[in-house]
Design an enzyme around this catalytic site. Structure first.
Site, PDB file in Angstrom:
ATOM      1  CB  CYS A   1      -0.937  -0.068   1.196  1.00  0.00           C
ATOM      2  SG  CYS A   1      -2.536   0.645   0.880  1.00  0.00           S
TER       3      CYS A   1
ATOM      4  CG  HIS B   1      -5.239  -3.224   4.316  1.00  0.00           C
ATOM      5  ND1 HIS B   1      -4.437  -2.188   4.637  1.00  0.00           N
ATOM      6  CD2 HIS B   1      -6.350  -2.710   3.785  1.00  0.00           C
ATOM      7  CE1 HIS B   1      -5.065  -1.085   4.307  1.00  0.00           C
ATOM      8  NE2 HIS B   1      -6.214  -1.376   3.778  1.00  0.00           N
TER       9      HIS B   1
HETATM   10  N1  GLN Z   1      -2.529   6.612   2.430  1.00  0.00           N
HETATM   11  C1  GLN Z   1      -2.578   5.805   1.267  1.00  0.00           C
HETATM   12  C2  GLN Z   1      -3.947   5.801   0.580  1.00  0.00           C
HETATM   13  O1  GLN Z   1      -4.968   5.992   1.215  1.00  0.00           O
HETATM   14  C3  GLN Z   1      -2.152   4.403   1.579  1.00  0.00           C
HETATM   15  C4  GLN Z   1      -3.114   3.668   2.438  1.00  0.00           C
HETATM   16  C5  GLN Z   1      -2.577   2.370   2.928  1.00  0.00           C
HETATM   17  O2  GLN Z   1      -1.375   2.189   3.108  1.00  0.00           O
HETATM   18  N2  GLN Z   1      -3.498   1.501   3.222  1.00  0.00           N
HETATM   19  O3  GLN Z   1      -4.000   5.607  -0.596  1.00  0.00           O
END
Ligand code: GLN
Length: 244
Positions: free
Chosen positions: A96, A204
């Site tokens: 992510c 995740h």
């Molecule tokens: N902040 C980033 C987004 O919302 C990454 C989110 C995450 O790592 N789950 O795209």
């Protein structure tokens, strides 16, 4: 005493670990110990030096926009060594936010755009970007996701929650094709990235606990680079792994 060692670096593990990404380390340790490999763990965070030749596997987890923006300020100090590690076939899993920051640019929900370290060619825009078609805008991409890896035919299962929309660039291929869920941008059916021995994903938390086949694949890559004479594929084939 184990004859072999897997040296793991957890990049910004105290900041970019919102969804229990550390579980990926536990999963690799679980498999590694069954084939006589000892695992060492180093947290490499703000102000620390990342030395390319000191590690066999790197985990770079996800985070919310604030933590990601703090990380982005420090990351350029580590960019040269990280690039050397990646280009030298180092094994890395980026989840992510970590995946986003290895690319060219990242646009946060508030519209601010930061430079990634561009060790890879993808870029990320935010959920309201004018680069997106109207029907792609406005909502976070949240929910269960299933993909198929085109090299192995394996299916991987996970959960995604991101506002950023990522588009792969030259030299990059997807980790998988979306079967159900959204993936990198909710449109082109790509999910994640594979570049050399780097795996990036929007899944995740501990993707490797749910996808034992991928954990073993990553472990094989990392150990084969460090100990090329050993048949790691064969050793790992003897271990039962689960996907759920
Ligand atoms: N902040 C980033 C987004 O919302 C990454 C989110 C995450 O790592 N789950 O795209």
């Amino acid at each position: 005493m184990a004859d072999y060692e897997l040296r793991i670096a957890h990049l910004y593990g105290d900041l970019m670990n919102t969804y229990g990404d550390y579980g990926n380390v536990i999963a690799l340790k679980y498999y590694a110990e069954q084939i006589g490999v000892k695992v060492s763990y180093t947290l490499v965070s703000l102000g620390d030096v990342f030395q390319a030749n000191a590690y066999d596997f790197v985990l770079f987890g996800g985070g919310q926009d604030y933590e990601e923006s703090v990380t982005a300020k420090d990351l350029p100090n580590k960019a040269d060594q990280l690039k050397a590690y990646i280009e030298n076939d180092g094994s890395l899993l980026a989840v992510c936010g970590g995946f986003q920051l290895l690319g060219r640019t990242m646009e946060f929900a508030d519209g601010s755009i930061i430079q990634g370290i561009a060790v890879m060619t993808h870029h990320t825009v935010n959920l309201n970007s004018t680069e997106l078609r109207d029907d792609m805008r406005g909502k976070r991409l949240i929910g269960n996701i299933q993909i198929k890896n085109n090299q192995t035919g394996e299916n991987y299962h996970g959960f995604e929650n991101h506002q950023g929309r990522t588009f792969l660039g030259p030299g990059e291929q997807a980790l998988g094709t979306v079967i159900s869920g959204n993936g990198n941008n909710g449109d082109d059916k790509t999910e994640g990235v594979i570049y050399k021995n780097v795996y990036g994903t929007y899944f995740h938390g501990p993707i490797l606990t749910r996808n034992g086949n991928l954990a073993k694949r990553i472990l094989k890559n990392a150990l084969s680079r460090r100990y090329p004479k050993i048949d790691w594929q064969n050793k790992l084939a003897a271990i039962v792994s689960e996907t759920f």
